[in-house]
Design an enzyme around this catalytic site. Structure first.
Site, short mmCIF file in Angstrom:
data_model
loop_
_atom_site.label_atom_id
_atom_site.label_comp_id
_atom_site.label_asym_id
_atom_site.label_seq_id
_atom_site.Cartn_x
_atom_site.Cartn_y
_atom_site.Cartn_z
N TYR A 54 0.84 -1.20 0.00
CA TYR A 54 0.00 0.00 0.00
C TYR A 54 0.88 1.26 0.00
O TYR A 54 1.62 1.51 0.95
CB TYR A 54 -0.95 0.03 1.20
CG TYR A 54 -1.91 -1.16 1.28
CD1 TYR A 54 -2.09 -2.01 0.19
CD2 TYR A 54 -2.63 -1.42 2.43
CE1 TYR A 54 -2.96 -3.08 0.25
CE2 TYR A 54 -3.51 -2.50 2.50
CZ TYR A 54 -3.66 -3.33 1.41
OH TYR A 54 -4.52 -4.40 1.49
N SER A 142 -3.94 -14.37 3.21
CA SER A 142 -4.99 -13.56 2.60
C SER A 142 -5.27 -14.12 1.22
O SER A 142 -4.36 -14.59 0.54
CB SER A 142 -4.49 -12.11 2.51
OG SER A 142 -5.45 -11.31 1.88
N ASN A 143 -6.52 -14.05 0.82
CA ASN A 143 -6.94 -14.55 -0.49
C ASN A 143 -6.66 -16.04 -0.66
O ASN A 143 -6.32 -16.50 -1.76
CB ASN A 143 -6.26 -13.75 -1.61
CG ASN A 143 -6.65 -12.29 -1.59
OD1 ASN A 143 -7.83 -11.95 -1.69
ND2 ASN A 143 -5.69 -11.41 -1.41
N PRO A 195 -15.49 -4.30 2.22
CA PRO A 195 -16.85 -4.62 2.66
C PRO A 195 -17.94 -3.86 1.92
O PRO A 195 -19.07 -4.32 1.87
CB PRO A 195 -16.83 -4.22 4.15
CG PRO A 195 -15.71 -3.23 4.27
CD PRO A 195 -14.68 -3.68 3.29
N GLU A 249 -19.04 6.90 11.37
CA GLU A 249 -20.19 6.11 10.91
C GLU A 249 -19.86 4.61 10.98
O GLU A 249 -20.65 3.81 11.47
CB GLU A 249 -20.58 6.50 9.48
CG GLU A 249 -21.77 5.70 8.98
CD GLU A 249 -22.22 6.08 7.57
OE1 GLU A 249 -21.74 7.08 7.01
OE2 GLU A 249 -23.07 5.33 7.04
P1 NAP Z 1 -13.91 -0.48 1.26
O1 NAP Z 1 -13.42 -0.34 2.65
O2 NAP Z 1 -15.03 -1.41 1.00
O3 NAP Z 1 -14.33 0.95 0.68
C1 NAP Z 1 -13.52 2.07 0.79
C2 NAP Z 1 -14.29 3.25 0.18
O4 NAP Z 1 -15.49 3.46 0.93
C3 NAP Z 1 -13.52 4.56 0.22
O5 NAP Z 1 -13.83 5.24 -0.97
C4 NAP Z 1 -14.12 5.28 1.42
O6 NAP Z 1 -14.11 6.69 1.28
C5 NAP Z 1 -15.55 4.81 1.35
N1 NAP Z 1 -16.17 4.86 2.69
C6 NAP Z 1 -15.74 4.26 3.83
N2 NAP Z 1 -16.58 4.51 4.85
C7 NAP Z 1 -17.56 5.29 4.34
C8 NAP Z 1 -18.73 5.88 4.89
N3 NAP Z 1 -19.05 5.69 6.17
N4 NAP Z 1 -19.53 6.63 4.06
C9 NAP Z 1 -19.21 6.80 2.76
N5 NAP Z 1 -18.13 6.26 2.17
C10 NAP Z 1 -17.31 5.51 2.96
O7 NAP Z 1 -12.75 -0.91 0.26
P2 NAP Z 1 -11.22 -1.32 0.37
O8 NAP Z 1 -10.38 -0.17 0.77
O9 NAP Z 1 -10.89 -2.01 -0.91
O10 NAP Z 1 -11.16 -2.46 1.50
C11 NAP Z 1 -10.94 -2.19 2.84
C12 NAP Z 1 -9.54 -2.59 3.26
O11 NAP Z 1 -9.32 -3.97 3.08
C13 NAP Z 1 -8.41 -1.96 2.44
O12 NAP Z 1 -8.24 -0.59 2.72
C14 NAP Z 1 -7.26 -2.85 2.80
O13 NAP Z 1 -6.74 -2.52 4.08
C15 NAP Z 1 -7.95 -4.21 2.80
N6 NAP Z 1 -7.85 -4.92 1.50
C16 NAP Z 1 -7.14 -6.08 1.46
C17 NAP Z 1 -6.99 -6.76 0.26
C18 NAP Z 1 -6.21 -8.05 0.22
O14 NAP Z 1 -5.91 -8.54 -0.88
N7 NAP Z 1 -5.87 -8.60 1.36
C19 NAP Z 1 -7.57 -6.27 -0.92
C20 NAP Z 1 -8.30 -5.10 -0.83
C21 NAP Z 1 -8.44 -4.43 0.38
P3 NAP Z 1 -13.00 7.62 2.02
O15 NAP Z 1 -11.70 6.96 1.87
O16 NAP Z 1 -13.14 8.92 1.29
O17 NAP Z 1 -13.41 7.75 3.46
#
Ligand code: NAP
Length: 282
Positions: A54, A142-143, A195, A249
């Protein structure tokens, strides 16, 4: 905030944590992201997820700045080695470099980010060595699909797999058929990443279902989503939010309990689909 045992680690970890993929790393947005991380910790989201990938190490560095001065033992910090670095020596180096960037002495769990071409046994040996050396308290993956999990378990001599971090959202629930039952049986925590998916549920028939459940509980649809994804006693999730209002939130979802009727309604609106091919990932 509801907390539960994180696999076999003996640690009680809050069900909602904080992801950091694509966290802004420069300027005012990075400062806000750090404030958001600290606010999240204050609200109980002490599980912070990152990876050497990251921001090319930048996320580990930013977290280090955000948590400066907070009691280390209250945090639950997870990072990951990239598969191309996951030789025995490469895994040790990646972990040590991550600790240095974050300016902490240990991770709570260190993961293989996804399975690559380096033999699993080599990476698992290195992860076990990192536990022995106190550089991480636990190890995970992971994965990983069920077959990968079985192979990893066989390759490990001393340490159990603490968690499997996998793609899990309302549009992608196939882990419920395969990986969740396996992990339940073997005491492996499931950590749901991405999520909120692609947010496609915000404009669908399912959106009305989420709205109605949210209204009933005085919650928001996103909080309902997070509560649904963590309804299993082995499940955690790590939404990424780079602003304080988003973090606030998300944190409040950690106190929301859905009833059987809510779960059945979501289940119907967002059914588990048949898996095509291997384990879905981003
Ligand atoms: P996510 O958490 O599902 O979504 C992130 C998005 O949602 C961002 O644009 C964020 O906006 C927005 N958001 C979050 N809370 C919100 C709220 N209360 N209201 C409105 N919008 C909101 O997606 P992700 O980042 O892909 O997944 C979460 C974490 O999982 C990653 O950050 C990473 O640490 C991990 N991950 C792991 C893998 C793996 O291969 N192991 C792959 C993907 C992700 P803002 O940023 O503007 O707040």
């Amino acid at each position: 905030m509801i907390a539960r045992p994180f696999g076999p680690t003996g640690r009680n970890v809050p069900i909602i944590g904080q992801g950091t993929w694509n966290t802004p790393l420069r300027g005012e947005r990075a400062e806000e992201a750090k404030r958001a991380l600290r606010r999240g910790v204050e609200l109980g989201m002490v599980h912070i997820d990152t990876a050497e990938m990251y921001g090319d190490g930048g996320s580990e560095r930013l977290i280090g700045e955000a948590i400066r001065g907070l009691p280390r033992e209250q945090l639950f910090i997870v990072s990951k080695v990239m598969p191309q670095n996951a030789t025995y020596d490469g895994t040790i180096r990646a972990c040590e470099a991550g600790l240095k960037r974050m300016r902490v002495d240990y991770f709570d769990c260190y993961l293989l980010h996804w399975r690559g071409s380096i033999p699993l046994g080599e990476t698992m040996r290195a992860l076990e060595q990192l536990v022995r050396d106190g550089k991480t308290r636990a190890l995970g993956v992971s994965n990983f699909d069920v077959q990968d999990l079985e192979e990893a378990q066989v390759a490990l001599e001393h340490e159990p797999i603490a968690c499997n971090q996998v793609l899990y959202h309302l549009g992608e629930r196939t882990i419920e058929q395969h990986e969740v039952p396996y992990c339940r049986e073997h005491d492996v925590a499931i950590v749901a990443y991405t999520p909120f998916g692609r947010g496609d549920w915000t404009d669908s028939r399912g959106a009305h279902v989420l709205d109605a459940i949210a209204r009933k509980h005085g919650a928001t649809p996103r909080q309902v989503v997070l509560a649904f994804l963590t309804r299993d006693p082995i499940a955690f999730t790590i939404p990424k939010a780079a602003t304080v209002p988003h973090v606030e939130e998300n944190a409040a979802a950690g106190d929301l309990r859905l009833d059987a009727e809510d779960v059945a309604a979501i289940d119907e609106a967002f059914p588990v689909r048949r898996r095509r091919g291997g384990l879905p990932s981003l």
